[in-house]
Design a protein around this motif. Structure first.
Motif, short mmCIF file in Angstrom:
data_model
loop_
_atom_site.label_atom_id
_atom_site.label_comp_id
_atom_site.label_asym_id
_atom_site.label_seq_id
_atom_site.Cartn_x
_atom_site.Cartn_y
_atom_site.Cartn_z
N ALA A 126 7.63 8.33 -0.46
CA ALA A 126 8.01 7.37 0.11
C ALA A 126 6.68 6.50 0.37
O ALA A 126 7.11 4.92 0.15
N ARG A 127 5.74 6.59 -1.20
CA ARG A 127 4.87 5.01 -1.34
C ARG A 127 5.28 5.05 -1.74
O ARG A 127 5.03 3.60 -2.41
N ARG A 128 6.08 5.36 -2.94
CA ARG A 128 7.10 4.65 -3.94
C ARG A 128 8.10 3.09 -3.28
O ARG A 128 8.13 2.44 -3.71
N ARG A 129 8.25 3.70 -2.44
CA ARG A 129 8.85 3.27 -1.08
C ARG A 129 8.23 2.06 -0.08
O ARG A 129 8.69 1.57 0.35
N GLY A 130 7.10 2.41 -0.28
CA GLY A 130 6.24 1.08 0.30
C GLY A 130 6.58 1.90 2.15
O GLY A 130 5.89 0.78 3.08
N MET A 131 6.26 2.53 2.14
CA MET A 131 6.36 3.46 4.16
C MET A 131 5.03 4.47 4.30
O MET A 131 4.58 4.54 3.72
N PRO A 132 5.11 4.16 5.20
CA PRO A 132 3.96 4.52 5.89
C PRO A 132 3.69 6.02 6.48
O PRO A 132 4.65 6.41 6.31
N THR A 133 2.41 6.93 6.34
CA THR A 133 2.72 8.42 6.58
C THR A 133 1.56 8.89 6.75
O THR A 133 0.55 7.96 7.33
N GLN A 142 4.63 12.85 8.87
CA GLN A 142 5.30 11.81 9.43
C GLN A 142 5.18 10.50 8.72
O GLN A 142 4.81 10.26 8.07
N LEU A 143 6.65 10.31 8.37
CA LEU A 143 7.23 9.25 7.32
C LEU A 143 7.30 8.00 8.62
O LEU A 143 7.95 8.18 9.21
N GLY A 144 6.96 6.71 8.44
CA GLY A 144 6.73 5.84 9.45
C GLY A 144 6.02 5.95 10.29
O GLY A 144 5.32 6.72 10.99
N TYR A 145 5.91 4.89 11.27
CA TYR A 145 5.32 4.87 12.69
C TYR A 145 6.61 4.40 13.81
O TYR A 145 7.71 3.91 14.29
N PRO A 160 14.32 19.03 4.40
CA PRO A 160 15.40 17.43 4.14
C PRO A 160 15.50 16.23 3.75
O PRO A 160 14.48 15.82 3.38
N LEU A 161 16.63 15.87 2.65
CA LEU A 161 16.82 13.95 3.16
C LEU A 161 16.33 13.14 3.84
O LEU A 161 17.37 13.25 5.12
N PRO A 162 14.95 12.52 4.13
CA PRO A 162 14.87 11.85 5.51
C PRO A 162 15.83 10.54 5.19
O PRO A 162 16.63 10.59 4.40
N PRO A 163 16.27 10.07 6.53
CA PRO A 163 16.93 9.15 6.77
C PRO A 163 16.33 7.58 6.36
O PRO A 163 15.79 7.31 7.42
N TRP A 164 16.02 7.59 4.55
CA TRP A 164 15.16 6.20 4.58
C TRP A 164 15.36 4.97 5.35
O TRP A 164 14.41 4.71 5.62
N PRO A 237 -6.55 5.60 11.46
CA PRO A 237 -5.04 6.25 11.10
C PRO A 237 -4.17 5.86 10.47
O PRO A 237 -3.01 6.13 10.46
N LEU A 238 -3.93 4.27 10.40
CA LEU A 238 -2.92 3.32 9.64
C LEU A 238 -3.36 2.87 8.80
O LEU A 238 -4.31 2.26 8.09
N ASP A 239 -2.26 2.44 7.58
CA ASP A 239 -2.42 1.88 6.79
C ASP A 239 -2.36 0.70 6.60
O ASP A 239 -2.20 -0.41 5.92
#
Length: 301
Positions: A126-133, A142-145, A160-164, A237-239
């Motif tokens: 997720a961090r490699r893809r720049g996704m918030p966690t 949680q991935l994303g907001y 399971p593989l997330p729906p990126w 709580p967010l980046d």
């Protein structure tokens, strides 16, 4: 026993805070002598005993009244456990004996909160893809907001593989200040309303309330006014956010801020999370010290 040892401040930061960009803990105690090195060793040893991963542990001492003010800061992904560990350490310094039962209980709590190997790998991707966690109040990962989030069990052996393609952030505007904050929230939400776009706006939110909104799948965009006292105590709580609006340094200093510098850092914190120029009230001269630190510059309100 040393009754002169007393906790003055103990803050557990959920994320970016007035001292850095990562979750962690700030501890300030009163002590009769310069015991900064002892404090450092006690925190380090206790963290190793309970299995808490910490980084960038720093301690320092300053003259305070007739004794010393000791301060410790460190980063950890489990700040609540880190704060509990600090309380045990301070009790050990005060009583000259360590509560081993408390450390054992904390070690079990730490073990239960430890991410599985699959969750660690997922976070890295997720961090490699720049996704918030974020870690939700229910302990889920949680991935994303908000409307673009996906949730999994961080203790599961397989995930399971997330729906990126559906995961990501949403438009978020963070507003700080006191006297102008409420009106700036309304002003910032107005363009969304005029364009007929769904928007959730609220003022005076603390860290916990903001995190709850980030977990709400019905929210597609956010404009929130942030409680300054909560920023000082818990950070954010967010980046990331799309827009930071820095209103004013009005009202009294927040009770948890030990100086005007800490108060000012709390007001300016959102601008460090935005990829756009901060909207800034240049009419408040007390805010001007923040301008140099705005990573993308500022524009007047």
């Amino acid at each position: 026993m040393n009754p002169a040892i007393e906790i003055l401040r103990l803050h557990s930061y959920a994320g970016p805070n007035i001292y850095g960009p990562h979750a962690g803990v700030l501890l300030r105690i009163r002590h009769s002598r310069d015991a900064a090195q002892d404090l450092r060793e006690q925190i380090r040893d206790a963290a190793q005993m309970v299995g808490l991963v910490i980084a960038y542990l720093e301690t320092e001492a300053h003259p305070y009244d007739s004794g010393f003010l000791l301060q410790a800061r460190f980063n950890t992904n489990q700040p609540t456990i880190g704060a509990a560990l600090c309380r045990i350490v301070v009790d050990a310094l005060r009583l000259d004996v360590t509560d081993t039962d408390a450390l054992v209980n904390l070690a079990e709590e730490c073990r239960q909160a430890t991410l599985s190997a699959a969750a660690v790998q997922l976070l890295a991707e997720a961090r490699r893809r720049g996704m918030p966690t974020l870690i939700r109040p229910d302990g889920k990962l949680q991935l994303g907001y908000a409307s673009r989030h996906w949730v999994c069990d961080p203790q599961a052996a397989t995930i399971p593989l997330p729906p990126w393609e559906r995961i990501g952030s949403i438009p978020i505007t963070l507003v700080t200040g006191h006297d102008l904050r409420s009106s700036l929230v309304e002003h910032s939400a107005a363009p969304f309303h005029e364009a007929g776009m769904p928007i959730y706006s609220a003022d005076g939110l603390d860290c916990s309330a903001l995190r709850d909104l980030l977990c709400d799948p019905s929210i597609e965009a956010l404009v929130v006014g942030l409680d300054t006292e909560s920023i000082v105590q818990y950070g954010l709580p967010l980046d990331r956010c799309e827009q930071a609006v820095i209103g004013d340094m009005g009202g009294p200093r927040p009770p948890s801020a030990d100086s005007d510098a800490e108060w000012l850092r709390a007001i300016g914190l959102p601008m460090l999370l935005s990829h756009n120029p901060a909207r800034f009230n240049l009419g408040d001269a007390r805010l001007h010290a923040l301008i140099h630190y705005a990573p993308n510059g500022v524009v007047n309100l």
